[in-house]
Enzyme design. Structure first.
Site, PDB file in Angstrom:
ATOM      1  N   GLU A  14      21.204   2.491  -0.220  1.00 46.47           N
ATOM      2  CA  GLU A  14      20.562   3.627  -1.228  1.00 46.47           C
ATOM      3  C   GLU A  14      20.687   5.109  -0.494  1.00 46.47           C
ATOM      4  O   GLU A  14      21.181   6.133  -0.885  1.00 46.47           O
ATOM      5  CB  GLU A  14      19.459   3.007  -1.580  1.00 46.47           C
ATOM      6  CG  GLU A  14      18.387   4.219  -2.276  1.00 46.47           C
ATOM      7  CD  GLU A  14      19.030   4.404  -3.746  1.00 46.47           C
ATOM      8  OE1 GLU A  14      19.494   5.451  -4.009  1.00 46.47           O
ATOM      9  OE2 GLU A  14      19.381   3.212  -4.518  1.00 46.47           O
ATOM     10  N   ASP A  56      22.864   8.391  -1.512  1.00 43.54           N
ATOM     11  CA  ASP A  56      22.080   9.891  -1.818  1.00 43.54           C
ATOM     12  C   ASP A  56      22.756  10.954  -0.820  1.00 43.54           C
ATOM     13  O   ASP A  56      22.825  11.960  -1.365  1.00 43.54           O
ATOM     14  CB  ASP A  56      20.560   9.759  -1.506  1.00 43.54           C
ATOM     15  CG  ASP A  56      19.869   8.741  -2.727  1.00 43.54           C
ATOM     16  OD1 ASP A  56      20.651   8.330  -3.657  1.00 43.54           O
ATOM     17  OD2 ASP A  56      18.875   8.112  -2.655  1.00 43.54           O
ATOM     18  N   SER A  74      21.212   5.849  -9.348  1.00 44.16           N
ATOM     19  CA  SER A  74      21.185   6.299  -8.078  1.00 44.16           C
ATOM     20  C   SER A  74      22.193   7.231  -7.837  1.00 44.16           C
ATOM     21  O   SER A  74      22.083   8.084  -6.854  1.00 44.16           O
ATOM     22  CB  SER A  74      20.929   5.288  -7.021  1.00 44.16           C
ATOM     23  OG  SER A  74      19.661   4.421  -7.158  1.00 44.16           O
TER      24      SER A  74
END
Length: 579
Positions: free
Chosen positions: A251, A255, A488
Site C-alpha cells: 500500500e 502511494d 488506492s
C-alpha cells in the site's frame, strides 16, 4: 509475465477479520505503557462550517484566505482553562509526556495508572501470525467525574491494528489476453494530458497518509521504479510517524511511487499513524508545518466505525458520533488550506458491509472517509480494450521491454471480474447532500436506473466526486515488479494532480486550493470538459461477486466515477481563472 503478483490494495479493515488476528493472553504488566488521547468537547462548529464554505467559494471576497492553526483552535477549542484542567488532572494521575493540543490532550500512562484512571483491565494481545503485541482493554472505560463533562471520548484503549495479508494471485500474460496493458506513470500523463515538464513550486506538497501500522516503503525501490518507468526521481522529504523501510508494504509503496511520479517534483510527505482517522486528523490539523494535499487510500463503512475505532457505551459514543468528530477535524484541515482526498472503496456499491453479495436486507453500503463531504472522494476507472485513442511513447521506458505497457487512453468504470476490484460509490448514511452537488446529483437521480429506494438515502451526500485509473498498475516492491488494482491507485494520482494545480497558483502568488470539493463541481458547471466523462460500466460487483443492485455510469456525475477523470489542461485553465 513471470513473477508478477496481482494485489488488491484498498486498505480496508474488518472486525470479523481483525478479531481472529489477535489473541488475548496475559494481563499486561503494571509497568508497561500505553498511549491515550482525550477528545475534548469543541464549540462554534456551525461557524467553522460556514467559514470554511465561504473561504472555499471563488465568488466570495474571502476566497483563499486560509486560517492559521492557532486561529482555528481559538474558534473551536474549549476555553483555555478547560484544556489546562484536563491536562493537569491527567498528569496528576500518572500521565507522562502530557500534551495539551487545546481540543485534545494526549498522554502516556503505565498500565497500573491507566487501569486505575479508567476502571479497566488491560491485557496483552498477541498477533496470530506476526511477532506483534499490543495492550488493550477488555472492558469499557469510565471517564473520571472530574473531567467527564469536557471529554467526548478517549482513543487508544480498544483499537486493534489490522496487520493484513495482501490478496494475490499469479498474473496471466495480458499481452495475449483481453487487457490493453499495464499502467505506468507515462500512461496516466498521456491519458490526462499532464505535461511532464510542468513547472512545480517548492512549497507545493503531497502527503501519502497510512494507517493501522502500515508504515513502510523502500527507498531503493523508488530509485528502481523511477529508472525503469523513465520518470523523475522520487524524493520523500518528510517522514512523520513510525517507519520501517526494510520490509516494504505494498500500500505504502503504491502511494509513494505513483503519487510521487505524477506530482513531478512536488514536495512529498509520508505520514503514518498506528490508529485510525481521529488520531491522524487531530494531530495533523494542529501541526504548524503541514502538507497542502493529503491522500488517504483507506476506508471502512460509516456505520461500522466502532469496529475499528474507540466507541464506548459509558460515554455514549457511536459510529455516527465518531464520524461527526472526525469530520470536524477534516474541516479544520480544510480551513487552513489543505486538500484532502480519499478512496471511494474497492467493493462497489455493496461495499465492505456486503462483500459476498448476500445481504438481502442491506445490499448497499458506504465508506468513511470516502463518503465525507470534507474530502474529495476518488473512484476508479480502467482502460478499455479498444484500438481507439491510442498513443505511442516517444521513448520507451525500460520496464516496457519486459512487460506490455498500455497504449490506449479510453476509460470505463473499473469493475470485477475484468479487474480485481469495483469502484465504490453511493450515498452517505449520515451526511445530507451538500448544496454544491445538488444539481448534478439530482440530474442523475431523475434519469438513471436506480436500486430500490429503501436501500439508500438519495437525499444524502453522493460519492465519489471524481475518478482516475485504478487497474493494472505496475509497482516495484522489494526489487521486483508487481501489479496492483484499487481506488488506492486513484486517490494518490488525483492528489498529485491537485498538487500540480497548487504549484501553478503558488508560482503566480495565489493561495493553494485548500478545500477543493465544491470547486470541482464549479469547474464542471463552468466547463464540463474539465473532466473526462465515464459513461460505460457500473458498480454492482465487489471484489469477488456481482449483486443485482448497484449504480450505473451516466453522462455527467454518477455514483460510480463521479464527475469523471481529470482533463488536466482544462482543469488548469479553470484554476487559472480563479482569484
Amino acid at each position: 509475465m513471470k513473477g508478477i503478483i496481482i494485489l488488491l490494495l484498498l486498505a480496508t479493515l474488518a472486525l470479523a477479520a481483525r478479531k481472529p488476528q489477535w489473541t488475548r493472553q496475559e494481563r499486561a504488566a503494571p509497568h508497561d505503557q500505553i498511549d491515550i488521547r482525550f477528545a475534548l468537547k469543541q464549540r462554534n462548529l456551525n461557524v467553522l462550517t460556514t467559514t470554511l464554505l465561504d473561504v472555499s467559494d471563488p465568488d466570495s471576497v474571502n476566497y483563499g484566505k486560509w486560517w492559521s492553526p492557532e486561529e482555528i483552535l481559538d474558534l473551536v477549542a474549549p476555553a483555555q482553562e478547560v484544556s489546562e484542567a484536563v491536562a493537569a488532572f491527567v498528569e496528576a494521575n500518572g500521565g507522562k509526556h502530557v500534551k495539551n493540543g487545546r481540543d485534545y490532550v494526549s498522554a502516556r500512562m503505565t498500565v497500573k495508572n491507566c487501569e486505575q484512571f479508567f476502571g479497566i483491565e488491560l491485557h496483552s494481545y498477541h498477533h496470530n501470525t506476526k511477532p506483534s503485541k499490543i495492550i488493550r482493554a477488555v472492558n469499557e472505560y469510565a471517564i473520571p467525574t472530574d473531567i467527564k463533562e469536557h471529554v467526548d471520548f478517549v482513543s487508544g484503549l480498544y483499537e486493534f491494528p489490522n496487520l493484513r495479508k495482501q490478496n494475490h494471485r499469479p498474473a496471466v500474460d495480458i499481452s495475449v489476453g483481453d487487457e490493453p496493458g499495464y499502467v505506468i506513470p507515462q500512461t496516466i500523463q498521456t491519458a490526462y494530458n499532464i505535461p511532464t515538464n510542468f513547472s512545480t513550486n517548492a512549497n507545493s506538497s503531497l502527503c501519502l497518509a497510512e494507517f493501522q501500522n502500515d508504515q513502510s516503503f523502500n527507498k531503493k525501490d523508488l530509485k528502481t521504479f523511477a529508472t525503469q518507468t523513465a520518470t523523475n526521481p522520487i524524493d520523500v522529504t518528510h517522514i512523520v510517524g513510525p517507519f520501517s523501510g526494510s520490509s516494504p508494504d505494498l500500500e505504502s509503496t503504491l502511494d509513494v511511487q505513483y503519487g510521487g511520479a505524477i506530482a513531478l517534483g512536488n514536495d512529498i510527505w509520508f505520514w503514518t499513524v498506528g490508529g485510525w482517522m481521529y488520531e491522524f486528523a487531530s494531530e495533523i490539523a494542529a501541526t504548524k508545518k503541514s502538507p497542502l494535499v493529503v491522500s488517504m487510500s483507506w476506508g471502512w463503512p460509516e456505520p461500522n466505525q466502532c469496529d475499528i475505532a474507540t466507541c464506548n457505551s459509558n460515554s455514549g459514543t457511536t459510529s455516527e458520533q465518531y464520524v461527526e468528530r472526525v469530520n470536524v477535524e477534516f474541516q479544520k484541515m480544510g480551513l487552513r488550506g489543505m486538500t484532502l482526498l480519499a478512496a471511494s472503496g474497492d467493493q462497489g456499491a455493496p461495499g465492505d458491509d456486503d462483500p459476498y453479495c448476500s445481504d438481502a436486507d442491506a445490499p448497499l453500503s458506504t465508506i468513511f472517509p470516502g463518503a465525507s463531504p470534507w474530502v474529495l472522494s476518488v473512484g476508479a476507472t480502467m482502460l478499455a480494450n479498444t484500438s481507439s485513442s491510442t498513443f505511442k511513447a516517444e521513448v520507451e521506458p525500460p520496464i516496457c521491454k519486459s512487460f506490455t505497457c498500455a497504449d490506449t487512453t479510453a476509460e470505463v468504470a473499473c469493475s470485477y471480474p475484468e479487474a480485481l476490484i469495483t469502484s465504490g460509490g453511493g450515498f452517505s448514511n449520515y451526511v445530507p447532500q451538500p448544496s454544491f452537488q445538488a444539481t448534478v446529483v439530482d440530474a442523475y437521480l431523475k434519469s438513471a436506473k436506480l436500486p430500490p429506494a429503501k436501500y439508500f438515502n438519495a437525499s444524502n451526500r453522493g460519492f465519489p466526486d471524481v475518478s482516475a485509473l485504478g487497474h493494472n498498475y505496475l509497482i516495484c516492491a522489494s526489487g521486483s515488479f508487481e501489479q496492483v488494482d484499487g481506488t488506492s491507485c486513484s486517490s494518490p494520482v488525483f492528489g498529485a494532480v491537485i498538487s500540480l494545480l497548487n504549484s501553478w497558483r503558488l508560482n503566480n502568488n495565489k493561495a493553494p486550493l485548500g478545500y477543493a470539493v465544491p470547486l470541482m463541481y464549479k469547474a464542471y458547471a463552468a466547463d464540463p470538459t474539465t473532466f473526462i466523462d465515464i459513461t460505460e460500466g457500473d458498480n454492482k460487483c465487489t471484489e469477488s461477486c456481482c449483486s443485482q443492485y448497484g449504480y450505473e455510469t451516466a453522462v455527467g456525475w454518477d455514483p460510480v466515477t463521479g464527475l469523471g477523470s481529470p482533463n488536466f489542461p482544462a482543469l488548469l485553465k479553470y484554476v487559472q481563472s480563479l482569484p
